[in-house]
Design a protein around this motif. Structure first.
Motif, mmCIF file in Angstrom:
data_model
loop_
_atom_site.group_PDB
_atom_site.id
_atom_site.type_symbol
_atom_site.label_atom_id
_atom_site.label_comp_id
_atom_site.label_asym_id
_atom_site.label_seq_id
_atom_site.Cartn_x
_atom_site.Cartn_y
_atom_site.Cartn_z
ATOM 1 N N PRO A 1 -15.768 -44.857 -8.058
ATOM 2 C CA PRO A 1 -16.553 -44.905 -6.814
ATOM 3 C C PRO A 1 -17.838 -45.707 -6.978
ATOM 4 O O PRO A 1 -18.497 -45.661 -8.021
ATOM 5 N N ILE B 1 -17.429 -38.133 -6.053
ATOM 6 C CA ILE B 1 -17.722 -39.262 -5.172
ATOM 7 C C ILE B 1 -18.898 -38.833 -4.300
ATOM 8 O O ILE B 1 -18.788 -37.898 -3.509
ATOM 9 N N PRO C 1 -14.409 -45.169 -2.589
ATOM 10 C CA PRO C 1 -13.521 -45.314 -3.746
ATOM 11 C C PRO C 1 -13.028 -46.756 -3.854
ATOM 12 O O PRO C 1 -12.661 -47.372 -2.854
#
Length: 264
Positions: free
Chosen positions: A168, A216, A222
């Motif tokens: 991420p 994340i 992502p």
């Protein structure tokens, strides 16, 4: 153990692996050196897989092939014994996972051909040198890997979908990551997708098919790279009678410098 190995040479890291003193992920180890995914097949399946690599160079960037029955690929480095120098191997029969082993002494055969494929762990050091944080290294976990709906080009007996690894980044850092990794085609090169996981068939980003989940954070997206676990997915689909792979995230560390294979 991983922290203690991070600054060692490839040969020294392999020595710990060969004696089973390190059995974990190789992410972050031997910085600056090319790591390799493995697929080991009987010789009568090897030509078809070579063609598969040629048709799918992003998912399967070929960096070395052995002679049948030879566990050494000299161009990857001095005294690298592929049958012993990987933390964990997976053995498959008829496309089904059979067992995990730490060396191939009981499984090695005179007809086996080794395919060494570039790995995204190899560009992680370049990302960090560019000032980017690599979450799986930051959190000391294996990288997150996912099955996708992205079809590879079939070749001979082999077909199946791509596997991707995910890291991420904020949108700004994602652009920089694309620039950096584009220089490393032998380590999968630029990402194949970023943003919505559902678009490429990933239903739950918190549940990777291989490796471990990473955090994340708010404002991050992502970013997905082709992954050298793709051959394992292809094996399950194509069902060779016997084959061996590395365990996801546990690579062969070569003596090849990442920068020697970089594109300016």
């Amino acid at each position: 153990m991983t922290n203690g190995l991070a600054s060692l040479s490839p040969a020294d890291v392999r020595a710990f692996i060969r004696t089973n003193e390190h059995k974990g992920s190789t992410s972050g180890l031997a910085k600056g050196y090319l790591q390799a995914n493995l697929l080991i097949l009987p010789a009568d399946w090897a030509a078809d897989f070579l063609l598969f690599c040629q048709k799918n160079p992003v998912a399967c960037p070929l960096i070395g092939v052995s002679e049948p029955g030879n566990p050494y690929i000299p161009e990857l480095g001095y005294d690298i014994d592929v049958s012993r120098d990987v933390p964990e191997y997976h053995v498959f029969h008829d496309g089904e996972f059979s067992e995990a082993v730490n060396d191939l002494g009981q499984h090695w055969r005179d007809d086996l051909v080794i395919f060494a494929l570039g790995c995204s762990f190899s560009f992680e050091d370049a990302l960090m040198q560019a000032g980017l944080k690599v979450r799986n290294i930051e959190q000391k976990t294996n990288v997150s890997m996912y099955d996708t709906n992205i079809a590879c080009l079939p070749a001979g007996k082999f077909s199946g979908n791509m596997v991707v690894s995910m890291r991420p980044f904020t949108p700004k850092d994602a652009i920089r990551a694309i620039q950096v990794t584009s220089r490393f085609p032998k380590a999968h090169g630029a990402p194949v997708h970023f943003g919505s996981p559902e678009t490429i068939g990933i239903k739950d980003i918190t549940q990777p098919n291989y490796g471990e989940a990473v955090d994340i954070y708010d404002g991050e997206v992502p970013v997905f790279w082709a992954c050298g676990v793709t051959p394992q997915n292809v094996v399950r689909h194509s069902k060779p009678p016997f084959c061996i792979t590395h365990s996801p995230g546990k690579m062969l560390i070569t003596d090849l410098l990442n920068n020697a294979h970089a594109v300016l």
